[in-house]
Design an enzyme around this catalytic site. Structure first.
Site, PDB file in Angstrom:
ATOM      1  N   ASP A 208       0.432  -1.191  -0.398  1.00 36.53           N
ATOM      2  CA  ASP A 208      -0.262   0.115   0.710  1.00 36.53           C
ATOM      3  C   ASP A 208       1.246   1.109  -0.004  1.00 36.53           C
ATOM      4  O   ASP A 208       1.986   0.894   0.213  1.00 36.53           O
ATOM      5  CB  ASP A 208      -1.093   0.434   1.460  1.00 36.53           C
ATOM      6  CG  ASP A 208      -0.548  -0.113   2.495  1.00 36.53           C
ATOM      7  OD1 ASP A 208       0.820   0.924   3.279  1.00 36.53           O
ATOM      8  OD2 ASP A 208       0.458  -0.986   2.942  1.00 36.53           O
ATOM      9  N   ASP A 210       0.606   3.374   2.134  1.00 37.41           N
ATOM     10  CA  ASP A 210       0.664   4.035   3.754  1.00 37.41           C
ATOM     11  C   ASP A 210      -0.360   5.214   4.126  1.00 37.41           C
ATOM     12  O   ASP A 210      -1.545   4.587   4.039  1.00 37.41           O
ATOM     13  CB  ASP A 210       2.065   4.621   3.717  1.00 37.41           C
ATOM     14  CG  ASP A 210       1.482   5.419   5.621  1.00 37.41           C
ATOM     15  OD1 ASP A 210       1.680   4.138   6.142  1.00 37.41           O
ATOM     16  OD2 ASP A 210       2.427   6.170   6.356  1.00 37.41           O
TER      17      ASP A 210
END
Length: 251
Positions: A208, A210
């Protein structure tokens, strides 16, 4: 009965077993119980000791893991190297979900974790300037490329307590500090390997971005569902890289 292993692998989120053909053993340590039973599996001519970091049912959050017991248990089996895969959130656009980062540095932002074996009466101070073994890193990079996986050579992982994800302000601060990716478990795991004189390599899967990326409004903050989706898509790549690396290790 005495058991031994050549290589240790500590599985992170989404990686709870390397194989179905294993022998599960219990290992006692002076520091309490490891996260779970250790699975012994043959990979070519090597015996690999696999330990799920969060327990086989992911019952331990990052700050509840008994890191000292985990590393001591693998040390007691005689492992000569530890492979430490984990999931990370990216702080840089070029490190995309599905990429792998072979970390070379860490920044510890955790608190309250038992993070040393050096307690009275044996107090010692060792350098952690270069926490990840350079030879293992080179072999991991080579293995990733041979598997056709996008791997980044080096990266600084910043470790937070969790289990919550970062705020936007925290994510911005981490990037300003020089971190490339965010994780919740690499400290004290990697450092404890150094105290036990076990070379360690971190193989980080980017799942991802974050808290999102400033300047990229189309990139949303991480969600647990998004992490699990990327994990599922890349589980076989993680295993392929680990098996390739194990094959290259001379122990």
């Amino acid at each position: 009965m005495y058991y031994s292993a050549d290589i240790g692998v500590i599985g992170g989120s989404g990686l709870y077993e390397l194989s179905t053909d294993v022998k599960k053993i219990d290992v006692d340590t002076p520091y309490g119980n490891p996260s779970d039973q250790i699975s012994l599996v043959k990979v070519g001519d090597k015996t690999v000791a696999f330990l799920p970091r969060h327990g086989k049912d992911h019952t331990l959050n990052p700050s509840e893991i008994n890191y000292r017991a985990n590393i001591f248990a693998l040390k007691s089996l005689g492992v000569k190297a530890i492979i430490s895969p984990c999931c990370v959130g990216s702080l840089k656009f070029e490190m995309k979900p599905g990429d792998f980062v072979i970390s070379d540095q860490f920044i510890n932002m955790t608190s309250g974790r038992k993070d040393t074996f050096f307690e009275k009466p044996k107090v010692n101070h060792i350098s952690s300037a270069h926490p990840y073994d350079q030879n293992l890193r080179a072999l991991a990079l080579e293995s990733g490329k041979e598997c056709g996986i996008t791997v980044h050579d080096g990266g600084t992982v910043i470790i937070i307590n969790g289990p919550r994800f970062s705020t936007v302000a925290e994510s911005r601060m981490f990037a300003i500090m020089g971190a490339d990716v965010v994780n919740m478990t690499q400290y004290p795991e990697g450092y404890l390997c150094m105290e036990q004189d076990i070379p360690v390599v971190n193989i980080a899967l980017v799942t991802d971005y974050d808290a999102g990326l400033e300047g990229h409004p189309n990139i949303s903050p991480v969600t647990n569902d998004a992490v699990l989706a990327v994990l599922k898509e890349n589980e076989e790549k993680v295993k392929a890289l680990i098996f390739k690396l194990i094959d290259k290790l001379e122990v």
